[in-house]
Design a protein around this motif. Structure first.
Motif, PDB file in Angstrom:
ATOM      1  N   ALA A 169       0.839  -1.206   0.000  1.00 16.91           N
ATOM      2  CA  ALA A 169       0.000   0.000   0.000  1.00 16.91           C
ATOM      3  C   ALA A 169       0.877   1.260   0.000  1.00 16.91           C
ATOM      4  O   ALA A 169       0.595   2.227  -0.708  1.00 16.91           O
ATOM      5  N   LEU A 170       1.961   1.248   0.788  1.00 16.71           N
ATOM      6  CA  LEU A 170       2.873   2.390   0.826  1.00 16.71           C
ATOM      7  C   LEU A 170       3.591   2.567  -0.515  1.00 16.71           C
ATOM      8  O   LEU A 170       3.867   3.690  -0.937  1.00 16.71           O
ATOM      9  N   LEU A 171       3.901   1.457  -1.173  1.00 17.14           N
ATOM     10  CA  LEU A 171       4.515   1.536  -2.499  1.00 17.14           C
ATOM     11  C   LEU A 171       3.575   2.226  -3.488  1.00 17.14           C
ATOM     12  O   LEU A 171       3.997   3.080  -4.277  1.00 17.14           O
ATOM     13  N   GLU A 172       2.307   1.838  -3.433  1.00 17.51           N
ATOM     14  CA  GLU A 172       1.331   2.448  -4.333  1.00 17.51           C
ATOM     15  C   GLU A 172       1.175   3.943  -4.058  1.00 17.51           C
ATOM     16  O   GLU A 172       0.978   4.745  -4.982  1.00 17.51           O
ATOM     17  N   GLN A 173       1.279   4.310  -2.785  1.00 19.97           N
ATOM     18  CA  GLN A 173       1.125   5.727  -2.403  1.00 19.97           C
ATOM     19  C   GLN A 173       2.434   6.513  -2.521  1.00 19.97           C
ATOM     20  O   GLN A 173       2.470   7.715  -2.246  1.00 19.97           O
ATOM     21  N   ARG A 174       3.526   5.797  -2.904  1.00 20.37           N
ATOM     22  CA  ARG A 174       4.856   6.403  -3.009  1.00 20.37           C
ATOM     23  C   ARG A 174       5.306   7.011  -1.671  1.00 20.37           C
ATOM     24  O   ARG A 174       5.908   8.093  -1.623  1.00 20.37           O
ATOM     25  N   LYS A 175       5.001   6.307  -0.578  1.00 18.78           N
ATOM     26  CA  LYS A 175       5.357   6.791   0.753  1.00 18.78           C
ATOM     27  C   LYS A 175       6.339   5.886   1.485  1.00 18.78           C
ATOM     28  O   LYS A 175       6.688   6.147   2.633  1.00 18.78           O
ATOM     29  N   LEU A 176       6.789   4.812   0.829  1.00 17.64           N
ATOM     30  CA  LEU A 176       7.645   3.853   1.530  1.00 17.64           C
ATOM     31  C   LEU A 176       8.955   4.490   1.983  1.00 17.64           C
ATOM     32  O   LEU A 176       9.550   4.059   2.980  1.00 17.64           O
ATOM     33  N   GLY A 177       9.407   5.522   1.264  1.00 14.87           N
ATOM     34  CA  GLY A 177      10.645   6.205   1.649  1.00 14.87           C
ATOM     35  C   GLY A 177      10.593   6.841   3.020  1.00 14.87           C
ATOM     36  O   GLY A 177      11.641   7.171   3.607  1.00 14.87           O
ATOM     37  N   ASP A 178       9.397   7.028   3.579  1.00 11.03           N
ATOM     38  CA  ASP A 178       9.252   7.621   4.915  1.00 11.03           C
ATOM     39  C   ASP A 178       9.399   6.580   6.028  1.00 11.03           C
ATOM     40  O   ASP A 178       9.386   6.931   7.208  1.00 11.03           O
TER      41      ASP A 178
END
Length: 569
Positions: free
Chosen positions: A159-168
């Motif tokens: 889900a974070l990958l899809e939202q482009r938030k995994l870097g956080d």
């Protein structure tokens, strides 16, 4: 009550059955309305359910030990029909049907109808509960009430990958250090409580971020995702924290619990959960080695320093050309007659006279996706062995070969496998492909096409490592697998009589059998393991109790020689 309206009873019974099939009874929102028609016909004013102590897994249907399903204002407390039902995986339930006030006593015919009603309610309720148990196990560890598993964490990462938030976020893999000492001090049951307290201590520092969580892989192995802002705090918790526990005998015990851990910090360029897991799986071995820090940060600097792993990458291509990889076979044994019914093909690498074990090179070639070449190598060499055994007149069992996630990216994989089998003249039923749900990470449709394609071409397929968190109920239900391989982590819990782990183990076997799947339990190492597996109605096992993986010559000695009458003539 002298009798009942047969025509109306039939109508109400048909309606009742339709609703049961639709809602599995426990899934019905308005049970009062569901039961009213049939209860009115039979003169039932009230139905009370009582769960026995043995039915601990019934908590999936609600925690109440007593429930009233149908309640009328006027019932005769002195006249009740009693029905007792038992399910081996879940427990026992008593049903009490109370008569209406002033009605005649129920006839034997009416009582027999009540027995049927109770049987139907119980059967559909148990199917509902079993489905919820397995569904729960796809996202949670059955030992704990609130601790999730690897599958749950993987969904969060995706889900974070899809939202482009995994870097956080940071991602880690950790193993609780020396936890056997805790179990030795307070016992395994209370040790599980101590472990849960440790995990909850970490989880409580995540400040309610719904993307942060801990997932169990089995035993005391875990994965974790947390905000990078909390990295120093998490490092301290992983290095060690005091956990207090008051035992059942009233003694206050205090433990300092820490972990071996590998943490991936810079995840902004990560493309899939598979890549995250592969990276930390390599680093955790260094954390466990005892040669440095117990908590390793898997960052760019660390990656640059993995010289041996780079060397493996360099060696790999020539190793395939020089046939340095050897096929070892681990038998699968039929517990009804203790004969070898099949075997799993496992790889060993001999380079310059030195054995390189799978845990050293598999994570490396998984990470760079070159493992797909090893998959084809193994299929080809297994086909060679099978052809030779057939030519020698041996009784050849079915051989399973593992397929990696990287192989799903290979075009026309089914055709390639068919060509290898046909080139060596190997009957397709003698070959089985083993895959885990991790192979479907980001490629569920590819996995579905592969499984259905192999099944269409006459090959067998098995879902491997069920219970590690990868496998889900929908995957088992929707794809035409033939075999379910239950991971050894579930077998460990099955020894605890009456425990949730044991009931889950039995439930998985029960559901697999209902779906027409053959079950094999992995990791059978002791006579007690075999006893538990047989008691849970599973007929197949694999593990060191019977044999470690064997080189081909040693495995051949385990095969029964079948004399070919035609050749003898």
């Amino acid at each position: 009550m002298a009798g009942f309206d047969v025509s109306r009873l039939n109508d109400e019974m048909n309606r009742f059955l339709l609703e049961l099939q639709k809602n599995m009874f426990l899934g019905c929102a308005d049970k009062q309305s569901l039961l009213k028609g049939i209860c009115d016909v039979l003169g039932v004013a009230r139905i009370k359910l009582k769960k026995s102590d043995s039915g601990s897994n019934y908590f999936f249907a609600g925690d109440e030990t007593e429930t009233v399903y149908f309640d009328s204002a006027k019932f005769d407390d002195s006249r009740a029909h009693f029905v007792h039902e038992v399910h081996e995986c879940i427990g026992a339930v008593d049903y009490l049907f109370y008569q209406r006030i002033n009605d005649d006593n129920w006839t034997d015919d009416v009582r027999s109808k009540l027995d049927i009603i109770a049987k139907l309610i119980f059967t559909y309720s148990m199917n509902f509960v079993l489905a919820r148990i397995v569904e729960f196990s796809s996202t949670h560890d059955p030992r704990f009430k609130n601790i999730t598993n690897l599958n749950y964490v993987r969904n969060k990462v995706n889900a974070l990958l899809e939202q482009r938030k995994l870097g956080d976020y940071a991602f880690g893999y950790f193993n609780v250090r020396n936890f056997s000492m805790v179990n030795k001090r307070v016992g395994e049951k209370e040790g599980t409580i101590v472990l849960e307290k440790y995990l909850e201590t970490i989880a409580n520092e995540m400040h309610g971020d719904e993307n942060c969580c801990i997932g169990m892989l089995g035993g005391d192995n875990c994965v974790i995702i947390y905000r990078k802002d909390d990295h120093l705090k998490m490092m301290n918790l992983l290095n060690g924290v005091e956990v207090s526990h008051v035992t059942s005998s009233g003694i206050l015990e205090k433990f300092v619990i820490g972990a071996y851990a590998a943490i991936s910090i810079d995840n902004s360029d990560c493309a899939a959960f598979y890549d995250l897991m592969s990276g930390v799986s390599i680093a955790i071995n260094d954390a466990r080695s005892g040669k440095g820090s117990k908590v390793i940060v898997f960052d760019s600097e660390y990656k640059d320093g993995i010289s041996k792993k780079k060397q493996i990458d360099v060696w790999f291509k020539n190793a395939l050309l020089n046939e340095e990889f050897q096929v070892y076979y681990q038998p699968k044994v039929d517990l009804r007659n203790y004969r070898v019914k099949g075997a799993e093909a496992l790889v060993r690498w001999v380079h310059d006279g030195t054995m390189i074990f799978p845990d050293e090179f598999i994570p490396v070639i998984e990470q760079n996706h070159t493992i797909k070449h090893l998959d084809r190598y193994m299929f080809d060499h297994v086909c060679r062995d099978i052809r030779r055994w057939l030519d020698e007149g041996r009784e050849v069992p079915q051989i399973s070969i593992n397929l990696s996630r990287a192989s799903l990216d290979v075009d026309n994989l089914v055709n390639i496998i068919c060509d290898m089998a046909d080139k060596h003249g190997v009957p397709r039923h003698l070959l089985q492909a083993e895959l885990t749900e991790s192979a479907a990470d980001g490629a569920t449709s590819d996995l579905e096409n592969l499984i259905k394609g192999l099944e269409h071409e006459g090959f067998s397929t098995a879902v491997d490592d069920f219970g590690t968190g990868f496998s889900s109920l929908s995957l088992i239900r929707e794809l035409p697998w033939e075999v379910l391989k239950i991971d050894k982590s579930l077998l460990a819990g099955a020894h605890k009589t009456g425990s949730r782990e044991q009931k889950l183990f039995k439930a998985i076997i029960s559901i697999a059998r209902e779906l027409g799947l053959e079950c094999i339990v992995e990791g059978a190492e002791t006579r007690a393991d075999i006893k538990v597996i047989k008691e849970c109605n599973c007929n197949m096992a694999q593990g060191y109790y019977f044999s470690k993986p064997l080189p081909v010559e040693a495995f051949e000695r385990k095969l029964e020689f079948r004399k070919d009458v035609e050749s003898a003539r």
